[in-house]
Design an enzyme around this catalytic site. Sequence first.
Site, PDB file in Angstrom:
ATOM      1  N   ARG A  47       0.817  -1.227   0.000  1.00 44.91           N
ATOM      2  CA  ARG A  47       0.000   0.000   0.000  1.00 44.91           C
ATOM      3  C   ARG A  47       0.843   1.267   0.000  1.00 44.91           C
ATOM      4  O   ARG A  47       0.568   2.212  -0.748  1.00 44.91           O
ATOM      5  CB  ARG A  47      -0.924  -0.008   1.216  1.00 44.91           C
ATOM      6  CG  ARG A  47      -1.931   1.129   1.262  1.00 44.91           C
ATOM      7  CD  ARG A  47      -3.028   0.947   0.219  1.00 44.91           C
ATOM      8  NE  ARG A  47      -2.701   1.514  -1.094  1.00 44.91           N
ATOM      9  CZ  ARG A  47      -3.141   1.014  -2.248  1.00 44.91           C
ATOM     10  NH1 ARG A  47      -3.864  -0.087  -2.266  1.00 44.91           N
ATOM     11  NH2 ARG A  47      -2.830   1.592  -3.379  1.00 44.91           N
TER      12      ARG A  47
ATOM     13  N   LYS B 263       3.376  25.342  -3.424  1.00 43.29           N
ATOM     14  CA  LYS B 263       2.105  24.771  -2.970  1.00 43.29           C
ATOM     15  C   LYS B 263       2.189  23.256  -3.134  1.00 43.29           C
ATOM     16  O   LYS B 263       1.779  22.693  -4.143  1.00 43.29           O
ATOM     17  CB  LYS B 263       0.930  25.350  -3.766  1.00 43.29           C
ATOM     18  CG  LYS B 263       0.627  26.803  -3.429  1.00 43.29           C
ATOM     19  CD  LYS B 263      -0.585  27.304  -4.194  1.00 43.29           C
ATOM     20  CE  LYS B 263      -0.868  28.772  -3.873  1.00 43.29           C
ATOM     21  NZ  LYS B 263      -2.029  29.299  -4.641  1.00 43.29           N
TER      22      LYS B 263
ATOM     23  N   GLU C 245       6.801  40.228  -7.147  1.00 40.25           N
ATOM     24  CA  GLU C 245       5.435  40.010  -7.631  1.00 40.25           C
ATOM     25  C   GLU C 245       4.783  41.359  -7.913  1.00 40.25           C
ATOM     26  O   GLU C 245       4.796  42.259  -7.071  1.00 40.25           O
ATOM     27  CB  GLU C 245       4.645  39.262  -6.553  1.00 40.25           C
ATOM     28  CG  GLU C 245       3.189  39.017  -6.885  1.00 40.25           C
ATOM     29  CD  GLU C 245       2.457  38.384  -5.726  1.00 40.25           C
ATOM     30  OE1 GLU C 245       2.556  37.150  -5.564  1.00 40.25           O
ATOM     31  OE2 GLU C 245       1.804  39.128  -4.955  1.00 40.25           O
TER      32      GLU C 245
ATOM     33  N   ASP D 213       1.352  38.902 -11.834  1.00 41.13           N
ATOM     34  CA  ASP D 213       0.420  38.077 -11.073  1.00 41.13           C
ATOM     35  C   ASP D 213      -1.028  38.432 -11.378  1.00 41.13           C
ATOM     36  O   ASP D 213      -1.461  39.573 -11.182  1.00 41.13           O
ATOM     37  CB  ASP D 213       0.691  38.250  -9.580  1.00 41.13           C
ATOM     38  CG  ASP D 213      -0.118  37.284  -8.732  1.00 41.13           C
ATOM     39  OD1 ASP D 213      -0.129  36.083  -9.058  1.00 41.13           O
ATOM     40  OD2 ASP D 213      -0.734  37.731  -7.758  1.00 41.13           O
TER      41      ASP D 213
END
Length: 282
Positions: free
Chosen positions: A98, A133, A195, A216
């Site tokens: 697993r 992320k 940014e 952005d």
Amino acid sequence: MIPPKIILDPMIQNWLLEDLGRGDRTTGGLNLQGTGKAVWIVKEAGVIAGLPMAARVFQLLDEKLSFVPLATEGDKCEPGQKIAQIEGLLEALLMGERVALNIAMRLSGIATLTRQYIEIIADLPTQLVDTRKTTPGLRLLEKYATQLGGAVNHRMGLDDAVMIKDNHIQAAGGIETAIAKIRSSIPYPLTVEVETTNLEEVKEALSGGADLIMLDNMTLEQMQQAVQVIRERNNKTKIEASGNITLHNLRSVALTGVDYISTSATITRSTWLDLSMRIVEQ
């Protein structure tokens, strides 16, 4: 790059400890003796990733176990295709199944979706880039999977490079102030990225000497204008587009002339690739 064993093995040991708990009641109760053979089979089309990590799962349970990949990392595979052949203690095969499948399915899903993004802009000079992320504890492996899919890794962590985002700018009192303060304290090899959300911020970042400027959540028209301004002012400054990047708008964003497109979608919106293991001999 596959993480070295000194980094990988403690991660795998923790995953096994989580799954095994105080012991595998089912496998232990069977009192299995001897060795067996198993194969891994792909149940849906996709890009394979994570076989070396899966091999280490089994090998930590049986150091003499043989894990033979039948596919190369990054290969596209079809349903029914065998991608690995394993031979070792039956107990190790069952106890590690697993955990080994989980990590390979997760990484293969990321590599598969990344490849879909890459194929859309394969004929253009723009590079696809991942983000921070990532799933806590899995960043090294998830970014490894995006590389296999064809993307380029962005920062692995906060110490890799400087990225001045909106909250940094607010805290510092402005873009140029933030750049100046940071430039005075960082090691010389580190690059500074800023940014920006509009053309005025782009001009401030240029005046401050940013090495890379992120556009952005801009519209395509705003991106085109920003690219033109940056190229005219300093052609060495790299340009990155980010924010709400999808399979549908990826190519249009690349055609604005940016150097990089960063997206978390290849990781956060990926689904696991369905793989299975079958004991074929004992």
